[in-house]
Design an enzyme around this catalytic site. Structure first.
Site, short mmCIF file in Angstrom:
data_model
loop_
_atom_site.label_atom_id
_atom_site.label_comp_id
_atom_site.label_asym_id
_atom_site.label_seq_id
_atom_site.Cartn_x
_atom_site.Cartn_y
_atom_site.Cartn_z
N HIS A 5 0.72 -0.82 -0.05
CA HIS A 5 0.23 -0.68 0.18
C HIS A 5 0.70 1.74 0.15
O HIS A 5 1.20 2.16 1.12
CB HIS A 5 -0.64 -0.43 1.13
N CYS A 6 2.43 1.52 -0.75
CA CYS A 6 2.92 2.68 -1.29
C CYS A 6 2.67 3.51 -2.67
O CYS A 6 1.52 2.74 -3.12
CB CYS A 6 4.26 1.53 -0.87
N GLY A 7 3.26 4.61 -2.26
CA GLY A 7 2.83 4.50 -3.19
C GLY A 7 3.46 4.46 -5.06
O GLY A 7 3.73 4.65 -5.92
#
Length: 190
Positions: free
Chosen positions: A71-73
């Site tokens: 769940h990271c950019g």
């Protein structure tokens, strides 16, 4: 004029000495695990009970080591990492992803993290269950990577490790998997 026997005696001694040297047993070859101590660990695969001994898996191969989060950019980099894996796997490159929640962006459930990797992005390279990648609780593998280079400042930090277990290049998260400088470092390690 010297006799033939006197001229050939030094030659015979030299030949005997070289045969004696050749007859000595060769020293044992170093074991692959001794050559790559950073990989002398066992880790569980992501969302699996299978435990992998890293040393035999990676010894003698160049390895692209990446700390990941679902769940990271930068999570979209899974697609580019898979492309690197497909492009260079037949040349010996191993890609190894190490899931981590050190930056608070990993899924709380391994099944969700596995879904992101394997279903959403089609990852086929090695992915491992969450570990710490920085600070005092960092896994020994990442402590060694940090000792040779620097600890990751964010998710998707990339380390190119040569066949002898030396970090030959490291790239921050913002460097995409298809960046020329990353591909160049991989190609040099191959």
């Amino acid at each position: 004029m010297p006799s033939l026997a006197r001229l050939t005696a030094p030659l015979s001694a030299l030949m005997f000495a070289s045969l004696a040297i050749a007859a000595e047993p060769a020293p044992p070859a170093p074991s692959p695990t001794a050559a790559v101590p950073m990989f002398d660990h066992e880790l569980r695969r992501l969302h699996s009970d299978e435990v992998v001994r890293l040393a035999p898996r990676y010894a003698g191969h160049p390895v692209l080591v990446v700390n990941t989060a679902s769940h990271c950019g930068y999570t979209g980099q899974f697609k580019g990492l898979e492309a690197l894996h497909q492009r260079y796997k037949d040349k010996g490159l191993k890609v190894a992803g190490f899931s981590s929640d050190d930056f608070k962006q990993e899924a709380d459930d391994e099944a969700k993290a596995a879904e992101v990797c394997f279903l959403n992005y089609g990852v086929t390279f090695d992915m491992y269950a969450p570990i710490h990648v920085r600070g005092p609780r960092a896994h020994p593998l990442f402590r060694e990577l940090a000792r040779q280079s620097a600890e990751p400042r964010w998710n998707f930090h990339k380390y190119v490790v040569d066949r002898d277990g030396r970090v030959v290049a490291a790239f921050p998260s913002r460097v995409e998997p298809d960046a020329p400088e990353l591909r160049e470092a991989i190609e040099k390690a191959l």
